[in-house]
Design a protein around this motif. Structure first.
Motif, short mmCIF file in Angstrom:
data_model
loop_
_atom_site.label_atom_id
_atom_site.label_comp_id
_atom_site.label_asym_id
_atom_site.label_seq_id
_atom_site.Cartn_x
_atom_site.Cartn_y
_atom_site.Cartn_z
N LEU A 270 -17.34 -2.87 -4.72
CA LEU A 270 -17.02 -3.62 -5.93
C LEU A 270 -15.51 -3.66 -6.15
CD1 LEU A 270 -18.85 -3.50 -9.29
CD2 LEU A 270 -16.39 -3.32 -9.23
N LEU A 271 -14.85 -2.50 -6.11
CA LEU A 271 -13.40 -2.50 -6.31
C LEU A 271 -12.69 -3.27 -5.20
CD1 LEU A 271 -10.89 -1.75 -7.90
CD2 LEU A 271 -10.79 0.37 -6.57
N ALA A 272 -13.12 -3.09 -3.97
CA ALA A 272 -12.50 -3.82 -2.86
C ALA A 272 -12.64 -5.33 -3.08
CB ALA A 272 -13.13 -3.39 -1.54
N GLY A 273 -13.80 -5.76 -3.55
CA GLY A 273 -14.01 -7.17 -3.84
C GLY A 273 -13.09 -7.67 -4.94
N LEU A 274 -12.91 -6.87 -5.98
CA LEU A 274 -12.01 -7.25 -7.07
C LEU A 274 -10.57 -7.39 -6.59
CD1 LEU A 274 -13.39 -4.99 -9.94
CD2 LEU A 274 -13.47 -7.50 -9.87
N LEU A 275 -10.14 -6.47 -5.73
CA LEU A 275 -8.76 -6.45 -5.27
C LEU A 275 -8.50 -7.34 -4.06
CD1 LEU A 275 -7.99 -2.63 -5.59
CD2 LEU A 275 -7.17 -4.48 -7.07
N GLY A 276 -9.57 -7.78 -3.40
CA GLY A 276 -9.39 -8.58 -2.19
C GLY A 276 -8.94 -7.74 -1.00
N VAL A 277 -9.41 -6.49 -0.95
CA VAL A 277 -9.10 -5.60 0.16
C VAL A 277 -10.40 -5.13 0.79
CG1 VAL A 277 -6.93 -4.86 -0.91
CG2 VAL A 277 -9.00 -3.52 -1.29
N SER A 278 -10.32 -4.31 1.82
CA SER A 278 -11.50 -3.80 2.50
C SER A 278 -11.75 -2.35 2.13
CB SER A 278 -11.32 -3.89 4.02
OG SER A 278 -11.12 -5.23 4.41
N VAL A 279 -13.00 -1.94 2.26
CA VAL A 279 -13.34 -0.53 2.17
C VAL A 279 -12.99 0.09 3.51
CG1 VAL A 279 -15.19 1.15 1.82
CG2 VAL A 279 -15.21 -1.00 0.54
N ALA A 280 -12.29 1.20 3.48
CA ALA A 280 -11.90 1.88 4.72
C ALA A 280 -13.09 2.65 5.30
CB ALA A 280 -10.73 2.83 4.45
N ALA A 281 -12.93 3.15 6.51
CA ALA A 281 -13.97 3.97 7.14
C ALA A 281 -14.21 5.22 6.28
CB ALA A 281 -13.53 4.37 8.54
N PRO A 282 -15.44 5.71 6.23
CA PRO A 282 -15.72 6.91 5.44
C PRO A 282 -14.79 8.06 5.83
CG PRO A 282 -17.76 5.94 6.24
CD PRO A 282 -16.63 5.20 6.93
N ALA A 283 -14.42 8.83 4.82
CA ALA A 283 -13.58 10.00 5.02
C ALA A 283 -14.32 11.18 4.42
CB ALA A 283 -12.21 9.82 4.37
N GLY A 284 -15.06 11.90 5.24
CA GLY A 284 -15.90 12.97 4.72
C GLY A 284 -16.94 12.38 3.78
N PRO A 285 -17.06 12.91 2.57
CA PRO A 285 -18.06 12.40 1.63
C PRO A 285 -17.57 11.19 0.83
CG PRO A 285 -16.94 14.28 0.67
CD PRO A 285 -16.39 14.12 2.09
N PHE A 286 -16.43 10.64 1.16
CA PHE A 286 -15.81 9.59 0.35
C PHE A 286 -15.90 8.22 0.99
CE2 PHE A 286 -13.24 13.51 -0.32
CZ PHE A 286 -13.71 13.80 -1.59
N ALA A 287 -16.01 7.20 0.13
CA ALA A 287 -15.84 5.81 0.53
C ALA A 287 -14.47 5.39 -0.02
CB ALA A 287 -16.94 4.93 -0.05
N PRO A 288 -13.45 5.35 0.83
CA PRO A 288 -12.08 5.10 0.36
C PRO A 288 -11.73 3.62 0.28
CG PRO A 288 -12.07 5.91 2.63
CD PRO A 288 -13.50 5.79 2.21
N VAL A 289 -10.97 3.30 -0.77
CA VAL A 289 -10.39 1.97 -0.91
C VAL A 289 -8.89 2.16 -1.00
CG1 VAL A 289 -10.19 -0.09 -2.35
CG2 VAL A 289 -12.42 1.01 -2.05
N ARG A 290 -8.18 1.67 0.01
CA ARG A 290 -6.71 1.75 0.02
C ARG A 290 -6.18 0.61 -0.83
NH1 ARG A 290 -2.74 4.32 1.84
NH2 ARG A 290 -3.73 5.61 3.41
N VAL A 291 -5.60 0.97 -1.97
CA VAL A 291 -5.09 -0.01 -2.92
C VAL A 291 -3.75 -0.57 -2.46
CG1 VAL A 291 -4.29 -0.28 -5.31
CG2 VAL A 291 -6.34 1.07 -4.82
N ASN A 292 -2.90 0.29 -1.91
CA ASN A 292 -1.60 -0.12 -1.38
C ASN A 292 -1.16 0.95 -0.38
OD1 ASN A 292 -0.36 2.01 -2.90
ND2 ASN A 292 -0.26 0.66 -4.68
#
Length: 121
Positions: free
Chosen positions: A21-43
């Motif tokens: 959802l956040l990636a869609g709002l920002l027009g970015v991609s969800v990064a590869a999982p990092a442990g238990p996290f789904a990361p979104v690199r904002v900048n």
């Protein structure tokens, strides 16, 4: 040394849904999982790490964006049926003009308010 916020953990019910959802709002991609996290690199400096191990908690994340990202976020919210409005928790489908720019609050199902503005209020 300059102080830079590098990452923060966002507690949600479903990490993949929330990150998408956040990636869609920002027009970015969800990064590869990092442990238990789904990361979104904002900048280059900031990553939001979505975590669903402890359940969702309401929150507020504010982003200063350019007009293209603002328009894209609002279009994404409208297209996907997210609630949005001109003030926190106000669902009036209007934008505000604080600071001489445009601003909007978009709510996700976990109670997180994502604020987007084109000028610092």
């Amino acid at each position: 040394m300059t102080i830079v916020l590098n990452h923060t953990i966002v507690p949600v019910a479903d990490r993949n849904r929330a990150a998408s959802l956040l990636a869609g709002l920002l027009g970015v991609s969800v990064a590869a999982p990092a442990g238990p996290f789904a990361p979104v690199r904002v900048n280059a400096d900031l990553t939001l790490d979505f975590d669903d191990r402890s359940g969702a908690r309401p929150g507020h994340y504010a982003f200063l964006v350019d007009d293209a990202v603002f328009d894209g976020a609002l279009a994404y919210a409208s297209r996907t049926g997210l609630e949005w409005g001109s003030a926190p928790r106000l669902i009036d489908h209007r934008i505000n003009h604080l600071g001489g720019g445009r601003g909007v609050y978009i709510l996700d199902p976990d109670g997180i308010a994502y604020e987007f503005f084109t000028a610092v209020p």
